[in-house]
Design a protein around this motif. Structure first.
Motif, PDB file in Angstrom:
ATOM      1  N   UNK A 126       0.535  -1.054   0.225  1.00  0.00           N
ATOM      2  CA  UNK A 126       0.416  -0.036   0.134  1.00  0.00           C
ATOM      3  C   UNK A 126       1.491   1.330   0.337  1.00  0.00           C
ATOM      4  N   UNK A 127       2.382   0.892   0.132  1.00  0.00           N
ATOM      5  CA  UNK A 127       2.868   2.047   0.319  1.00  0.00           C
ATOM      6  C   UNK A 127       3.173   2.820  -1.195  1.00  0.00           C
ATOM      7  N   UNK A 128       3.004   1.832  -1.669  1.00  0.00           N
ATOM      8  CA  UNK A 128       3.309   2.522  -3.873  1.00  0.00           C
ATOM      9  C   UNK A 128       2.214   1.760  -5.081  1.00  0.00           C
ATOM     10  N   UNK A 129       1.759   3.009  -5.458  1.00  0.00           N
ATOM     11  CA  UNK A 129       0.429   3.070  -6.126  1.00  0.00           C
ATOM     12  C   UNK A 129       0.371   1.709  -6.862  1.00  0.00           C
ATOM     13  N   UNK A 130      -0.452   1.097  -7.622  1.00  0.00           N
ATOM     14  CA  UNK A 130      -0.780   0.465  -9.015  1.00  0.00           C
ATOM     15  C   UNK A 130      -0.593  -1.496  -8.683  1.00  0.00           C
TER      16      UNK A 130
ATOM     17  N   UNK B 158      -1.237   5.701  11.497  1.00  0.00           N
ATOM     18  CA  UNK B 158      -0.597   6.760  10.706  1.00  0.00           C
ATOM     19  C   UNK B 158       0.818   6.868  10.385  1.00  0.00           C
ATOM     20  N   UNK B 159       1.265   7.305  11.982  1.00  0.00           N
ATOM     21  CA  UNK B 159       2.260   6.555  11.637  1.00  0.00           C
ATOM     22  C   UNK B 159       3.494   6.079  11.014  1.00  0.00           C
ATOM     23  N   UNK B 160       2.944   5.270  11.091  1.00  0.00           N
ATOM     24  CA  UNK B 160       3.836   4.015  10.515  1.00  0.00           C
ATOM     25  C   UNK B 160       3.491   4.470   8.848  1.00  0.00           C
ATOM     26  N   UNK B 161       1.924   4.551   8.649  1.00  0.00           N
ATOM     27  CA  UNK B 161       1.981   4.661   6.470  1.00  0.00           C
ATOM     28  C   UNK B 161       2.856   6.186   6.704  1.00  0.00           C
ATOM     29  N   UNK B 162       3.372   7.040   7.668  1.00  0.00           N
ATOM     30  CA  UNK B 162       4.461   7.750   7.252  1.00  0.00           C
ATOM     31  C   UNK B 162       5.754   7.497   7.121  1.00  0.00           C
ATOM     32  N   UNK B 163       6.096   6.543   7.903  1.00  0.00           N
ATOM     33  CA  UNK B 163       7.310   6.249   7.503  1.00  0.00           C
ATOM     34  C   UNK B 163       8.238   6.400   5.884  1.00  0.00           C
TER      35      UNK B 163
END
Ligand code: NG6
Ligand code: CA
Length: 509
Positions: A88-92, A504-509
């Motif tokens: 989910x960190x990368x689109x597509x 949220x913190x992990x998503x922002x890493x």
């Protein structure tokens, strides 16, 4: 004098340990099945079906009950397994069409590249589904690059996407097999080619009907409608009944080739079963009591037996680490009418075990998958582990085992849990993030699971799976309530806030 003695001892020790490292490095075989549920194995409680070869792995290894794919669908789970990064960190990186381009960047460390750096020969056999090439449309009539090779596999024998998507061909080292110049392949995901017969227009040609609610009515090959359209390559197209045999043979061939090279091997055997269309090899048809879905479970278990026997016959069993797992949870009706749901209901077969949901789902059955590790040289058999583990950690764990340094400054989500994966300790992951089909992320920490609110149906009608999607926050106590029945979000708002903040913190890493 004493100093000199010490120096000699240190020299001897380092030579010896260096020697051991190069001579005793284990082979590594990752067997990755498709859409297999936690409860589909007799070693995990199934009674309507027997999976003796996989059960043997569990008897001789560690069987995990809280192990996770990173996502409840294929492409993102495979992306994470091979790259050590959350998809989910990368689109597509969601479920890809069969003509998609490669989604794993070619300039990052990957699981197979870790093995290459350690002097291994690396191979992938089976389902790919991570895209190929970097140009659209893909030209299937020449070598398609970048692909498995650029991701770190010295050898590849794959089909490009899924068995229900065109192109329905095998590719060896990124070239279509059996292609004839006079009959080039073309693929289109939007419109049929003039003159091509499709499942939609010619249902009478189908030996396995598609579920009209779920498409799969495009190109017809071997009497089965697929997603997408294809022209040409008539002699390249596979017969579904042979997929298991062909992949087994190629997996064993790869092991033999690696023996000739005198290097240890890393083989990623991505078994195409038990994904739809479920079309078992002839000898497996009708062999189970669970319809074609049961038959392909038997065929998949047989594949495990074939490669395990090959290791045994070659004297490789003891020092090969075998990891068996699945890319996402189970689904009974995923596009074709093959009576799997009815057969499972009759025999009370619970493909997901005690867990709620299934493939696509935010509930546990989406990502909690079978996970068994066997390594007779180092790991005592018959162990069970309830430690929270994730497939994302294979990369860092094997890097640690093989003394490969991941480049400083290169971000990954992968962490070293080697001692847990080999059953030496019960140290569990601090948290995991789960990605359902709509990508509304969930987080699990200390037995508590938080599901982000999201839009979408609570039940995916056609596949009949509870998604776990809800406009409300959800919080479950997995220790007391593994079936996620009682939402405790209103009762424990503080815990909800903490998990939300961590996510949220992990998503922002
Ligand atoms: C879905 C397909 C399903 C399956 C899945 C991918 C429809 C309606 N359903 O979109 O049949 O192919 O994608 O499965 O098209 S996976 O295991 O590769 O993620
Ligand atoms: Ca899958």
């Amino acid at each position: 004098m004493q100093k000199k003695w010490m120096f000699t001892a240190i020299l001897a020790w380092s030579l010896l340990s260096g020697f051991c490292q190069t001579t005793n490095r284990p082979n590594v075989l990752v067997i990755y099945t498709d859409d297999l549920g936690y409860g589909d194995l007799s070693c995990n409680g199934a009674t309507a079906i027997a999976t003796p070869n996989i059960d043997r792995l569990a008897q001789n290894g560690v069987n995990f009950s809280n192990a996770h794919a990173t996502a409840s669908t294929c492409t993102p789970s495979r992306y994470s397994l091979l790259s050590g990064r959350y998809a989910w960190r990368k689109k597509g990186t969601n479920i890809l069409p069969g003509d998609a381009n490669l989604v794993i960047p070619t300039d990052i460390t990957t699981l197979p590249k870790v093995f290459q750096q350690a002097g291994y020969v690396t191979g992938v056999v089976g389902k790919w589904h991570l895209g190929l090439g970097n140009q659209s449309p893909v030209d299937w009539n020449k070598e398609v690059t970048p692909g498995p090779r650029e991701v770190g596999f010295d050898y590849s024998f794959i089909f490009p996407a899924t068995a229900d998507r065109v192109p329905t061909i095998f590719m060896e080292n990124q070239r279509a097999i059996g292609l004839e110049e006079k009959d080039p392949i073309a693929v289109d995901y939007h419109k049929a080619f003039p003159g091509e017969l499709t499942g939609k227009e010619h249902p009478e040609l189908l030996k396995q009907p598609n579920d009209p609610r779920q498409g799969h009515d495009g190109h017809i090959v071997n009497g089965i409608g697929r997603i997408g359209f294809m022209q040409g390559g008539k002699r390249s197209e596979w017969t579904d009944e042979e997929l298991g045999y062909v992949f087994n043979n190629k997996a064993v061939d790869f092991i033999d080739q690696s023996l000739k090279s005198k290097k240890p091997f890393f083989l990623y055997y991505a078994i195409h079963n038990i994904h739809v269309p479920r079309m078992p090899g002839t000898e497996f048809k009708g062999k189970s009591r669970l319809g074609y879905r049961g038959d392909v479970i038997l065929e998949m278990d047989h594949s495990v037996g074939v490669v395990m026997n090959a290791l045994k016959e070659r004297g490789l069993l003891k020092n090969t680490i075998v990891i068996f797992s699945s890319d996402n949870g189970p689904v009974l009706n995923d596009g074709y009418i093959d009576q799997s749901a009815e057969a499972a209901a009759t025999l009370h077969h619970k493909a997901a075990g005690i867990y709620r949901g299934g493939k696509y789902s935010a509930f546990e059955a989406g990502t909690r998958v079978p996970f068994i590790v066997q390594w007779p040289a180092k790991v005592a058999g018959g162990k069970k582990s309830a430690a929270l583990v994730s497939q994302i950690d294979l990369m860092a764990s094997f890097a640690a085992l093989l003394n490969v340094k991941l480049p400083k400054g290169e971000f990954t989500d992968s962490r070293n849990y080697l001692s847990t994966l080999t059953g030496q300790t019960a140290t569990h992951r601090d948290y995991i993030v789960e990605q359902p089909a709509n990508s509304a992320l969930c987080i699990v920490k200390d037995g508590w699971k938080y599901l982000s609110p999201s839009k979408g149906p609570a039940l995916m009608g056609a596949v009949n799976i509870e998604t776990g999607y809800s406009p409300e926050d959800q919080l479950y106590d997995l220790n007391k309530d593994p079936g996620e029945r009682t939402n405790l979000a209103a009762k424990y708002p503080q815990r909800v806030q903490e998990l939300k903040a961590l996510l949220e913190k992990i998503k922002a890493e």
